[in-house]
Write an enzyme that holds these catalytic residues in place. Sequence first.
Site, PDB file in Angstrom:
ATOM      1  N   ASN A   9       0.846  -1.201   0.000  1.00  0.00           N
ATOM      2  CA  ASN A   9       0.000   0.000   0.000  1.00  0.00           C
ATOM      3  C   ASN A   9       0.876   1.244   0.000  1.00  0.00           C
ATOM      4  O   ASN A   9       2.104   1.147  -0.020  1.00  0.00           O
ATOM      5  CB  ASN A   9      -0.964  -0.025   1.191  1.00  0.00           C
ATOM      6  CG  ASN A   9      -0.213  -0.080   2.508  1.00  0.00           C
ATOM      7  OD1 ASN A   9       0.541   0.832   2.839  1.00  0.00           O
ATOM      8  ND2 ASN A   9      -0.397  -1.180   3.235  1.00  0.00           N
ATOM      9  N   LYS A  25     -13.204   0.853  15.416  1.00  0.00           N
ATOM     10  CA  LYS A  25     -11.909   0.162  15.454  1.00  0.00           C
ATOM     11  C   LYS A  25     -11.372   0.071  16.872  1.00  0.00           C
ATOM     12  O   LYS A  25     -10.800  -0.934  17.277  1.00  0.00           O
ATOM     13  CB  LYS A  25     -10.920   0.949  14.570  1.00  0.00           C
ATOM     14  CG  LYS A  25     -10.069   0.082  13.700  1.00  0.00           C
ATOM     15  CD  LYS A  25      -9.445   0.866  12.563  1.00  0.00           C
ATOM     16  CE  LYS A  25     -10.112   0.544  11.255  1.00  0.00           C
ATOM     17  NZ  LYS A  25      -9.459   1.114  10.091  1.00  0.00           N
ATOM     18  N   PHE A  35      -3.678   3.258  15.099  1.00  0.00           N
ATOM     19  CA  PHE A  35      -3.967   4.286  14.106  1.00  0.00           C
ATOM     20  C   PHE A  35      -5.112   3.784  13.233  1.00  0.00           C
ATOM     21  O   PHE A  35      -5.247   2.573  13.025  1.00  0.00           O
ATOM     22  CB  PHE A  35      -2.736   4.578  13.236  1.00  0.00           C
ATOM     23  CG  PHE A  35      -1.918   5.723  13.769  1.00  0.00           C
ATOM     24  CD1 PHE A  35      -1.223   5.607  14.959  1.00  0.00           C
ATOM     25  CD2 PHE A  35      -1.851   6.927  13.075  1.00  0.00           C
ATOM     26  CE1 PHE A  35      -0.484   6.664  15.467  1.00  0.00           C
ATOM     27  CE2 PHE A  35      -1.109   7.995  13.566  1.00  0.00           C
ATOM     28  CZ  PHE A  35      -0.429   7.864  14.765  1.00  0.00           C
TER      29      PHE A  35
HETATM   30  N1  CTP Z   1      -3.202  -3.306  12.442  1.00  0.00           N
HETATM   31  C1  CTP Z   1      -2.392  -4.332  12.880  1.00  0.00           C
HETATM   32  N2  CTP Z   1      -2.404  -5.528  12.228  1.00  0.00           N
HETATM   33  C2  CTP Z   1      -3.212  -5.738  11.162  1.00  0.00           C
HETATM   34  C3  CTP Z   1      -4.043  -4.681  10.707  1.00  0.00           C
HETATM   35  C4  CTP Z   1      -4.011  -3.481  11.361  1.00  0.00           C
HETATM   36  O1  CTP Z   1      -1.642  -4.138  13.844  1.00  0.00           O
HETATM   37  N3  CTP Z   1      -3.203  -6.908  10.568  1.00  0.00           N
HETATM   38  C5  CTP Z   1      -3.200  -2.042  13.175  1.00  0.00           C
HETATM   39  C6  CTP Z   1      -2.662  -0.857  12.408  1.00  0.00           C
HETATM   40  O2  CTP Z   1      -1.274  -0.689  12.634  1.00  0.00           O
HETATM   41  C7  CTP Z   1      -3.450   0.291  13.000  1.00  0.00           C
HETATM   42  C8  CTP Z   1      -4.788  -0.329  13.332  1.00  0.00           C
HETATM   43  O3  CTP Z   1      -4.524  -1.718  13.461  1.00  0.00           O
HETATM   44  O4  CTP Z   1      -2.916   0.745  14.223  1.00  0.00           O
HETATM   45  C9  CTP Z   1      -5.853  -0.091  12.318  1.00  0.00           C
HETATM   46  O5  CTP Z   1      -5.375  -0.400  11.027  1.00  0.00           O
HETATM   47  P1  CTP Z   1      -6.304  -0.192   9.762  1.00  0.00           P
HETATM   48  O6  CTP Z   1      -5.592  -0.723   8.558  1.00  0.00           O
HETATM   49  O7  CTP Z   1      -6.809   1.232   9.742  1.00  0.00           O
HETATM   50  O8  CTP Z   1      -7.557  -1.090  10.143  1.00  0.00           O
HETATM   51  P2  CTP Z   1      -7.904  -2.573   9.837  1.00  0.00           P
HETATM   52  O9  CTP Z   1      -7.821  -3.361  11.073  1.00  0.00           O
HETATM   53  O10 CTP Z   1      -7.136  -3.071   8.681  1.00  0.00           O
HETATM   54  O11 CTP Z   1      -9.452  -2.431   9.471  1.00  0.00           O
HETATM   55  P3  CTP Z   1     -10.162  -2.036   8.063  1.00  0.00           P
HETATM   56  O12 CTP Z   1      -9.364  -2.684   6.989  1.00  0.00           O
HETATM   57  O13 CTP Z   1     -11.508  -2.563   8.221  1.00  0.00           O
HETATM   58  O14 CTP Z   1     -10.158  -0.526   7.993  1.00  0.00           O
END
Ligand code: CTP
Length: 413
Positions: free
Chosen positions: A221, A352, A338
Amino acid sequence: MSDASDLDLSGRHLLLALSGGVACFKAAELARELGRAGATVQVVMSEAACRFITPLTMQALTGRPVVASQWEASEPNAMPHINLTRGADAMVIVPASADLIAKLAQGRADEIVSLTALARPIGGARPCPLLVAPAMNREMWAHPATQRNVRQIVADGATLLGPAAGEQACGEVGDGRMLEAVELRDAIVAFFQPKVLAGRRVLVTAGPTFEAIDPVRGITNLSSGKMGFAIARAAAEAGAAVTLVAGPVHLPTPAGVRRIDVVSAQQMHDAVLPAAAQHDLFVATAAVADWRPAEVAGQKLKKDGSGRAPALAFTENPDILAAVARLPAGQRPYCVGFAAESHDLVAHARAKRERKGVPLIVGNIGPATFGRDDNTLVLVDAQGERPLGPASKLVLARALVAEFGARLAGSQT
Ligand code: CTP
């Protein structure tokens, strides 16, 4: 490293003192960097320093006449060694030779730099702290006499900047090389930051992850890692011992930060989970890929001529933040997540926060911030939400670190 345009030293008055050494040339660049960061810089030079670089150069770079002798009579009271540190926010000795450090350790005052250091206020309403950047041959640095002197000046309150290891002017390689000008500038900036995380251990994830499809392709990403690196830097500036687990990004490691490089979400998970319990605070800024290809092809996938794309199956990655937040009390650091969203920021951040079981979520609009140097945040906790910014990522990181420090201190958990 920050951009000098951050004006991190705005309003600071620094006394830059040079003792004799080849590294004096770096003091010239440092004077310019400090000025660009907003400081006013007054230079004082020992006689030995004047053999390596001229006072004229330093005057031209700082816009102020240089004091180069204790017998300087141009000031009304003829006491430059007293006047120089009154009103200064710090005295920074760059470079500090072995001889100068020995003089500081003994309280000697037979030339203008050591004399001024001895005459500076160390208590009272306006103390003038002493920062010392050693520069010398590795044998001189390693000598028990120098090491004894260094321990003594630190015990007397001096802060050491470096030295670094590496190639030396004499051609030898080892400890004793002075830090570069921008490293010194950043160390001086860090010195002035409030130590709100002193004694704390902080774990930060940053950047994207990369999930391989085959040996030459993968999914990732647009996260640049800048926010996470800024938080790691700000936490280190605030006195924390910082571990930064970084996905694939090309950013320099902030000074004093321990960095673990990873590629995939699984690797990030495997680096974070065993380390989490040894930390007081976990800040998950990484944009972790939610899914990875169920199977990684051993060889590059080739077109088969049918016109059809290969059907990729995906597996969900472990949620690192949620896993850390599920650790039993006593092993669980204070967790900050975040949320990078494209719309409905506050509603998504709230959901979240609940889903991941963390006390604080910092929300931002992903597409508006990825790769940029500034950001606008919203802090979402049990009490409600609070906007932060817009501002540069480093300014926001310092504000977040102040917030984390207050929360860890128990004032607002
Ligand atoms: N995060 C994590 N491990 C993952 C996914 C996310 O530790 N596998 C953490 C990110 O570092 C961030 C938070 O969770 O602090 C939210 O990440 P985000 O990508 O915004 O959310 P997702 O859990 O992926 O949810 P969605 O895709 O539904 O927005």
